[in-house]
Design a protein around this motif. Structure first.
Motif, PDB file in Angstrom:
ATOM      1  N   ASN A  77       0.822  -1.220   0.000  1.00 11.09           N
ATOM      2  CA  ASN A  77       0.000   0.000   0.000  1.00 11.09           C
ATOM      3  C   ASN A  77       0.852   1.264   0.000  1.00 11.09           C
ATOM      4  OD1 ASN A  77      -2.563  -1.306   0.038  1.00 11.09           O
ATOM      5  ND2 ASN A  77      -2.208  -1.796   2.204  1.00 11.09           N
ATOM      6  N   ILE A  78       1.828   1.278  -0.884  1.00  6.17           N
ATOM      7  CA  ILE A  78       2.719   2.425  -1.010  1.00  6.17           C
ATOM      8  C   ILE A  78       2.680   2.931  -2.438  1.00  6.17           C
ATOM      9  CG2 ILE A  78       5.095   3.255  -0.857  1.00  6.17           C
ATOM     10  CD1 ILE A  78       5.589   1.167   1.281  1.00  6.17           C
ATOM     11  N   LEU A  79       2.579   4.229  -2.580  1.00  6.51           N
ATOM     12  CA  LEU A  79       2.657   4.888  -3.880  1.00  6.51           C
ATOM     13  C   LEU A  79       4.059   5.457  -4.027  1.00  6.51           C
ATOM     14  CD1 LEU A  79       0.857   5.850  -6.343  1.00  6.51           C
ATOM     15  CD2 LEU A  79       0.745   8.047  -5.143  1.00  6.51           C
ATOM     16  N   TYR A  80       4.668   5.215  -5.184  1.00  6.20           N
ATOM     17  CA  TYR A  80       6.029   5.678  -5.421  1.00  6.20           C
ATOM     18  C   TYR A  80       6.066   6.702  -6.554  1.00  6.20           C
ATOM     19  CZ  TYR A  80       7.484   1.489  -2.835  1.00  6.20           C
ATOM     20  OH  TYR A  80       7.671   0.521  -1.888  1.00  6.20           O
ATOM     21  N   LEU A  81       7.085   7.533  -6.500  1.00  5.18           N
ATOM     22  CA  LEU A  81       7.437   8.373  -7.638  1.00  5.18           C
ATOM     23  C   LEU A  81       8.941   8.251  -7.822  1.00  5.18           C
ATOM     24  CD1 LEU A  81       6.402  10.382  -9.795  1.00  5.18           C
ATOM     25  CD2 LEU A  81       7.176  12.217  -8.268  1.00  5.18           C
ATOM     26  N   GLN A  82       9.336   7.514  -8.847  1.00  2.00           N
ATOM     27  CA  GLN A  82      10.745   7.391  -9.196  1.00  2.00           C
ATOM     28  C   GLN A  82      11.104   8.548 -10.106  1.00  2.00           C
ATOM     29  OE1 GLN A  82      13.140   5.092  -8.202  1.00  2.00           O
ATOM     30  NE2 GLN A  82      14.553   6.454  -9.293  1.00  2.00           N
ATOM     31  N   MET A  83      12.069   9.331  -9.688  1.00  2.00           N
ATOM     32  CA  MET A  83      12.462  10.520 -10.443  1.00  2.00           C
ATOM     33  C   MET A  83      13.905  10.361 -10.909  1.00  2.00           C
ATOM     34  SD  MET A  83      10.733  13.476  -8.059  1.00  2.00           S
ATOM     35  CE  MET A  83      11.797  13.131  -6.659  1.00  2.00           C
ATOM     36  N   ASN A  84      14.087  10.306 -12.214  1.00  2.00           N
ATOM     37  CA  ASN A  84      15.405  10.148 -12.802  1.00  2.00           C
ATOM     38  C   ASN A  84      15.777  11.392 -13.603  1.00  2.00           C
ATOM     39  OD1 ASN A  84      15.553   7.436 -11.841  1.00  2.00           O
ATOM     40  ND2 ASN A  84      14.377   6.760 -13.626  1.00  2.00           N
ATOM     41  N   ASN A  85      17.069  11.541 -13.831  1.00  2.00           N
ATOM     42  CA  ASN A  85      17.574  12.682 -14.585  1.00  2.00           C
ATOM     43  C   ASN A  85      16.967  13.996 -14.067  1.00  2.00           C
ATOM     44  OD1 ASN A  85      19.007  14.104 -16.529  1.00  2.00           O
ATOM     45  ND2 ASN A  85      17.475  13.764 -18.134  1.00  2.00           N
ATOM     46  N   LEU A  86      17.037  14.168 -12.773  1.00  2.00           N
ATOM     47  CA  LEU A  86      16.463  15.367 -12.171  1.00  2.00           C
ATOM     48  C   LEU A  86      17.180  16.623 -12.644  1.00  2.00           C
ATOM     49  CD1 LEU A  86      15.873  13.885  -8.639  1.00  2.00           C
ATOM     50  CD2 LEU A  86      14.121  15.064  -9.980  1.00  2.00           C
ATOM     51  N   GLN A  87      16.412  17.678 -12.786  1.00  2.00           N
ATOM     52  CA  GLN A  87      16.934  18.953 -13.248  1.00  2.00           C
ATOM     53  C   GLN A  87      16.590  20.045 -12.235  1.00  2.00           C
ATOM     54  OE1 GLN A  87      18.877  19.139 -16.042  1.00  2.00           O
ATOM     55  NE2 GLN A  87      18.653  16.907 -16.007  1.00  2.00           N
ATOM     56  N   PRO A  88      17.329  21.148 -12.238  1.00  2.00           N
ATOM     57  CA  PRO A  88      17.052  22.221 -11.271  1.00  2.00           C
ATOM     58  C   PRO A  88      15.598  22.688 -11.277  1.00  2.00           C
ATOM     59  CG  PRO A  88      19.165  22.599 -12.298  1.00  2.00           C
ATOM     60  CD  PRO A  88      18.557  21.417 -13.000  1.00  2.00           C
ATOM     61  N   GLU A  89      14.954  22.639 -12.427  1.00  2.00           N
ATOM     62  CA  GLU A  89      13.558  23.079 -12.498  1.00  2.00           C
ATOM     63  C   GLU A  89      12.599  22.111 -11.823  1.00  2.00           C
ATOM     64  OE1 GLU A  89      15.691  22.803 -15.014  1.00  2.00           O
ATOM     65  OE2 GLU A  89      14.805  21.804 -16.769  1.00  2.00           O
ATOM     66  N   ASP A  90      13.091  20.950 -11.413  1.00  2.00           N
ATOM     67  CA  ASP A  90      12.269  20.003 -10.654  1.00  2.00           C
ATOM     68  C   ASP A  90      12.259  20.335  -9.164  1.00  2.00           C
ATOM     69  OD1 ASP A  90      13.638  17.466 -12.763  1.00  2.00           O
ATOM     70  OD2 ASP A  90      11.611  18.311 -12.885  1.00  2.00           O
ATOM     71  N   THR A  91      13.063  21.285  -8.757  1.00  2.00           N
ATOM     72  CA  THR A  91      13.105  21.689  -7.353  1.00  2.00           C
ATOM     73  C   THR A  91      11.745  22.215  -6.912  1.00  2.00           C
ATOM     74  OG1 THR A  91      15.460  22.218  -7.421  1.00  2.00           O
ATOM     75  CG2 THR A  91      14.145  23.301  -5.719  1.00  2.00           C
ATOM     76  N   ALA A  92      11.204  21.616  -5.855  1.00  2.00           N
ATOM     77  CA  ALA A  92       9.870  21.987  -5.370  1.00  2.00           C
ATOM     78  C   ALA A  92       9.549  21.175  -4.119  1.00  2.00           C
ATOM     79  CB  ALA A  92       8.815  21.708  -6.438  1.00  2.00           C
ATOM     80  N   MET A  93       8.454  21.541  -3.492  1.00  2.00           N
ATOM     81  CA  MET A  93       7.869  20.701  -2.453  1.00  2.00           C
ATOM     82  C   MET A  93       6.934  19.724  -3.161  1.00  2.00           C
ATOM     83  SD  MET A  93       7.867  20.231   0.858  1.00  2.00           S
ATOM     84  CE  MET A  93       8.201  21.793   1.678  1.00  2.00           C
ATOM     85  N   TYR A  94       7.106  18.447  -2.912  1.00  2.00           N
ATOM     86  CA  TYR A  94       6.312  17.422  -3.560  1.00  2.00           C
ATOM     87  C   TYR A  94       5.286  16.858  -2.575  1.00  2.00           C
ATOM     88  CZ  TYR A  94       9.242  17.347  -7.706  1.00  2.00           C
ATOM     89  OH  TYR A  94       9.888  17.698  -8.859  1.00  2.00           O
ATOM     90  N   TYR A  95       4.062  16.711  -3.078  1.00  2.00           N
ATOM     91  CA  TYR A  95       2.958  16.227  -2.269  1.00  2.00           C
ATOM     92  C   TYR A  95       2.351  14.983  -2.892  1.00  2.00           C
ATOM     93  CZ  TYR A  95       3.124  20.904  -0.215  1.00  2.00           C
ATOM     94  OH  TYR A  95       3.519  22.059   0.406  1.00  2.00           O
ATOM     95  N   CYS A  96       1.945  14.084  -2.031  1.00  2.00           N
ATOM     96  CA  CYS A  96       1.193  12.904  -2.432  1.00  2.00           C
ATOM     97  C   CYS A  96      -0.272  13.154  -2.114  1.00  2.00           C
ATOM     98  CB  CYS A  96       1.718  11.696  -1.658  1.00  2.00           C
ATOM     99  SG  CYS A  96       0.693  10.230  -1.727  1.00  2.00           S
ATOM    100  N   ALA A  97      -1.168  12.662  -2.953  1.00  2.00           N
ATOM    101  CA  ALA A  97      -2.595  12.851  -2.704  1.00  2.00           C
ATOM    102  C   ALA A  97      -3.391  11.683  -3.257  1.00  2.00           C
ATOM    103  CB  ALA A  97      -3.074  14.151  -3.337  1.00  2.00           C
ATOM    104  N   ALA A  98      -4.564  11.490  -2.677  1.00  2.00           N
ATOM    105  CA  ALA A  98      -5.480  10.454  -3.134  1.00  2.00           C
ATOM    106  C   ALA A  98      -6.877  11.045  -3.187  1.00  2.00           C
ATOM    107  CB  ALA A  98      -5.446   9.253  -2.190  1.00  2.00           C
ATOM    108  N   ALA A  99      -7.601  10.788  -4.267  1.00  2.00           N
ATOM    109  CA  ALA A  99      -8.913  11.405  -4.421  1.00  2.00           C
ATOM    110  C   ALA A  99      -9.810  10.586  -5.335  1.00  2.00           C
ATOM    111  CB  ALA A  99      -8.763  12.811  -5.000  1.00  2.00           C
ATOM    112  N   GLN A 100     -11.075  10.867  -5.256  1.00  2.00           N
ATOM    113  CA  GLN A 100     -12.048  10.357  -6.211  1.00  2.00           C
ATOM    114  C   GLN A 100     -12.114  11.424  -7.301  1.00  2.00           C
ATOM    115  OE1 GLN A 100     -13.355   7.371  -5.763  1.00  2.00           O
ATOM    116  NE2 GLN A 100     -14.754   7.316  -7.492  1.00  2.00           N
TER     117      GLN A 100
END
Length: 126
Positions: A77-100
């Motif tokens: 019951n885990i959601l993943y986000l694999q992030m490769n080849n990260l770039q400076p423009e990817d800098t941010a606060m990242y949030y996980c969410a679940a919704a209908q």
């Protein structure tokens, strides 16, 4: 709103990789879409990737296609986000969410639907 536990953020150099994790067991059966979103101070929240749990379809922002991968470990019951080849423009606060929600629409218009995690900072240096 409830809380999803998020982990895995950090600081990397451009070209590096990170994997974000989000515990989703509490909301697994009351939602049909789970996703990752990000926000930079002073800017609007942006949809990164959404997974439609009914059939496993995935949807990505154009800016991350081919570099990021959203997946779910159903046993854990885990959601993943694999992030490769990260770039400076990817800098941010990242949030996980679940919704209908309609996954395509939610990705394009990341409203405060459903349940959200506390956020984890990703910083990419050049």
């Amino acid at each position: 709103q409830g809380q999803l536990v998020v982990s895995g953020g950090g600081a990397v150099q451009a070209g590096g990789s990170l994997r974000l994790s989000c515990g989703v067991s509490t909301y697994k059966y009351s939602t049909n879409s789970m996703g990752w979103f990000r926000q930079v101070p002073g800017k609007e929240r942006e949809g990164v990737a959404v997974l439609y749990t009914r059939d496993g379809s995935t949807f990505y922002a154009d800016s991350v296609k081919g570099r990021f991968d959203i997946s779910q470990d159903n046993a854990k019951n885990i959601l993943y986000l694999q992030m490769n080849n990260l770039q400076p423009e990817d800098t941010a606060m990242y949030y996980c969410a679940a919704a209908q929600a309609d996954p395509r629409l939610w990705l394009l218009d990341p409203r405060d639907l459903g349940y959200w995690g506390q956020g984890t900072q990703v910083t990419v240096s050049s």
